[in-house]
Design an enzyme around this catalytic site. Structure first.
Site, short mmCIF file in Angstrom:
data_model
loop_
_atom_site.label_atom_id
_atom_site.label_comp_id
_atom_site.label_asym_id
_atom_site.label_seq_id
_atom_site.Cartn_x
_atom_site.Cartn_y
_atom_site.Cartn_z
N GLU A 26 0.93 5.61 0.78
CA GLU A 26 0.29 6.85 1.23
C GLU A 26 0.86 7.97 0.37
OE1 GLU A 26 -2.20 6.98 3.25
OE2 GLU A 26 -2.10 4.86 3.81
N ASP A 65 0.86 -1.18 0.00
CA ASP A 65 0.00 0.00 0.00
C ASP A 65 0.90 1.23 0.00
OD1 ASP A 65 -2.73 1.25 0.30
OD2 ASP A 65 -1.75 2.07 2.07
N ASP A 84 -2.30 -0.83 6.42
CA ASP A 84 -3.25 -1.19 5.37
C ASP A 84 -2.79 -2.42 4.60
OD1 ASP A 84 -4.83 0.88 6.10
OD2 ASP A 84 -4.45 2.15 4.36
N HIS A 94 -4.85 3.65 7.31
CA HIS A 94 -4.25 4.80 6.63
C HIS A 94 -2.79 5.00 7.02
CE1 HIS A 94 -7.81 5.92 4.51
NE2 HIS A 94 -8.51 6.07 5.60
#
Length: 721
Positions: free
Chosen positions: A537, A535, A681, A676
């Site tokens: 960000e 994942d 995640d 998050h």
């Protein structure tokens, strides 16, 4: 989306039918009237036609509400019950289903839950009985884990495909030291369950060692092993001992290899320490000889003094005896040291390419000259004492630089008639034969460092020959070490030991059960693949408009297990301001990324971490777009197969209105921690993916190809970034 389509299609059909019915009714009424009556009726109806349309629209609204209620009650509710039941089957523990439907479907949901609850009770009872019966096995496993953890030597166990199925913490630290980016991936890109050992070792090198073991097994050796020395990409010198893992359930167990154990030792520091020890010993020897010379001088002075008679004779004899005794001791010590220097480092199989790479690194470090490589045959194997051979090459290079100011050096390796020829080539002044002979016979000395060994001693240690030659056309001269090659067995035999081109909680012995992996990755079963779940960000949602990655997190799934300890997590400096609106979502501030590496420095380590795996992400199109935007800057292309849990959730649960990560996790009773954050995640997505696999298999979706094709048929596959 499926419910809306049903409603809209049904409503359109009903609207069309009622509209036709109204038109036909009005037409039939008009047909029964006389012409004058039709004119009168038309004059009366036309101004009021809007009322007819409004009545039709109102009736259509009533029909839509009725249809929606009927679809939800008699179509959607059973579909949701079916999905909830499948989820319950895939979940380790049953939770109340909270089904909303007809009375009958609610009662059915309660019955399903009771059955699942009874199943869980039976599972617990069976697990308790199995745990009691397997206490002894568990104790053995605990002892193995404790032993592996306490070992001071790095141990890695692999199957015949080269996939790692066990390693200890010492090996984890060893690989971190060998990593080219230890501060980023911490060696996780090199070692891990299911990861290929060929990320560190050349495949031919391992095949050669395996072939050697196999030949010894065929000759009846009880405990064959092989050892070799190799260099790593980070410039480390690694000594490896290999032992076989043999099958225990066949009649010919002694000759059937099932895998191999590697015991690793980084000898880079030992190499340097031995060199310093040699310097100390040689300095001691030279110092004692200097003292002897002083004693002889004192003796000469004594003889020149006025002491006469018996006292003078006795004093002189004492000095002579002491000097002779000390001289013998030093000579014996020197001989022993010379013998030790010649035999201390064992003769080990080493790929000729590795010898050149280590030599190149050491010459460049000591002589401050660039050294080029010319490897005409990269399949040459040598049996060498790597310590002394590399020391001799560095010594010759140092003398060339110090005495003739040579600017350009080259190392060349070729093979002629079964003899390996290793050349140290330079461009510059031509030496005389006398100088060449002197350098060969002198003790090796480089500045303040010295060794009692000569280059000739090293050559004799290897049963080789040393010659000097010139290439007049190219104005070059070279030292040539002619060394015996290792007799390698037929290459097909070595290749046949490797089944494929593949590659504490630090073990998974199920990986011993290797399968034929020559088929395309798309046709491999989902349960057999290795996954990197990741994942990102970011500063925003628009990668094409300048938004950047600020954190990457990833973990690995092997053999149906989530390996939390094999993870990748790194903050990234985006090179731009992080908008305040996004900070409230991911909590990453400008201060947190200040001083962190840019994405161009992070992606090479991440690219190595995901090698030979299938990428999994939630809404993968978003994350992959950010990676693709960096292809030009990094030269790296993430061409791994990609699976999206968002799309596959829609495949498994088409009746669900939401496929957000939190909603899916809730349906599977997965605890969401660190939402998050990239790694948090990734962990949640990995657990979701492991729950989706059996549900996909129940739908007949067994291979990677089938999963990707099914995902592309969903509504969400239209999303673009």
């Amino acid at each position: 989306m499926k419910i809306n389509r049903k409603l809209y299609v049904s409503l359109a059909l009903l609207g069309g039918v009622t509209l036709v019915w109204i038109v036909m009714t009005i037409g039939l009424v008009l047909l029964t009237l006389a012409p004058q009556q039709r004119v009168v009726v038309s004059e009366l109806l036309m101004p009021r036609l809007i009322l007819v349309v409004l009545t039709w629209v109102f009736g259509l609204g009533l029909m839509a509400a009725t249809l929606r209620w009927l679809i939800q009650r008699y179509s959607t509710a059973p579909a949701l019950l079916l999905e909830q039941t499948r989820t319950l089957l895939a979940s380790p523990k049953a939770l109340p289903m909270n089904h909303q439907g007809t009375k009958e479907t609610k009662e059915l949901a309660d019955v399903v839950y009771q059955l699942a609850f009874q199943r869980d009770q039976l599972r617990d009872e069976v697990s308790t009985q199995v745990a009691l019966a397997s206490q002894g096995v568990q104790q053995e496993k605990d002892r193995l884990a404790a032993l592996m953890a306490e070992l001071t030597q790095s141990v890695v166990v692999c199957n015949l495909d080269g996939r790692i199925l066990l390693y200890n913490n010492r090996a984890r630290l060893q690989f971190k030291a060998m990593s080219q980016s230890p501060s980023l991936a911490g060696g996780a890109e090199l070692v891990g369950i299911g990861r290929s050992i060929y990320a560190v070792f050349d495949r031919a090198l391992v095949a050669h060692a395996l072939d050697s073991i196999q030949q010894r097994l065929l000759r009846g050796a009880a405990n064959p092993s092989a050892q070799f020395v190799t260099s790593t990409a980070a410039g480390q010198l690694l000594k490896v001992q290999m032992a076989p893992v043999r099958t225990s359930n066949t009649d010919d167990a002694n000759n059937v290899l099932n895998g191999f154990v590697l015991m690793l030792e980084n000898v880079t520091r030992a190499f340097d320490e031995e060199n310093r020890r040699d310097q100390t010993l040689h300095g001691l020897t030279q110092g004692c000889r200097a003292s002897l010379a002083g004693m002889r001088s004192a003796l000469a002075t004594l003889e020149a003094s006025e002491m006469t008679g018996e006292p003078r004779t006795r004093q002189r004899q004492v000095l002579h005896d002491e000097m002779a005794s000390m001289s013998r001791r030093i000579t014996d010590l020197d001989k022993e040291a010379m013998h030790g220097l010649k035999t201390r480092w064992p003769m080990e199989d080493m790929l000729g390419t590795d010898v050149l790479l280590v030599t190149q690194h050491r010459i460049e470090k000591y002589c401050q000259r660039d050294v080029s490589l010319e490897i005409l045959d990269d399949s040459i194997w040598l049996r060498v004492d790597s310590y002394s051979l590399i020391q001799a090459l560095v010594y010759l290079a140092a003398r060339l630089v110090d005495e003739f100011d040579v600017k350009f050096l080259r190392l060349r390796l070729l093979s002629e008639d079964g003899i390996a020829k290793l050349d140290l080539i330079w461009t510059g002044q031509v030496m005389s034969t006398e100088t060449v002979m002197t350098w060969e016979m002198d003790s090796m000395q480089m500045g303040a460092e010295s060794s009692p060994l000569s280059v000739r001693d090293v050559v004799e240690r290897h049963s080789g020959e040393l010659s000097f030659g010139r290439e007049r056309v190219r104005h070059e001269a070279f030292y040539r070490f002619a060394l015996p090659q290792v007799s390698v067995q037929d290459q097909p035999d070595a290749a046949s030991l490797l089944h494929s081109d593949s590659r504490p909680e630090y073990y998974d012995f199920d990986l011993f059960q290797t399968s034929d992996q020559t088929s395309a990755l798309d046709d491999r079963p989902l349960s057999e693949l290795i996954y990197t779940v990741f994942d990102t960000e970011t500063t925003g949602l628009n990668p094409s408009e300048g938004d950047e990655i600020i954190q990457i997190g990833a973990t690995r799934c092997v053999n149906g297990r989530l390996l939390r300890q094999e993870s990748f997590e790194q903050l990234v400096n985006p090179g731009r301001i992080i908008p305040a609106a996004t900070i409230t979502i991911h909590g990453i501030t400008q201060e947190m990324v200040s001083g962190k590496p840019p994405i161009t420095a992070v992606l090479p380590a991440f690219h190595t971490f995901v090698t030979d795996t299938v990428l999994v992400a939630h809404n993968a199109a978003f994350d992959m777009k950010f990676l693709q935007m960096q292809e030009k800057a990094t030269g790296l292309k993430f061409d791994n197969p990609v699976l999206d849990t968002l799309l596959l959730s829609a495949v498994v649960h088409p009746a669900q209105e939401s496929h957000r990560l939190e909603e899916i996790a809730g349906r599977f009773n997965i605890t969401v921690l660190g939402r998050h954050t990239a790694l948090g995640d990734a962990f949640v997505t990995a657990e979701v993916w492991l729950r989706l696999i059996p549900l996909l298999q129940a739908m007949g979706i067994h291979t990677l190809r089938q999963a990707r094709e099914a995902a592309q048929k969903t509504y969400y596959a239209r999303l673009k970034y």
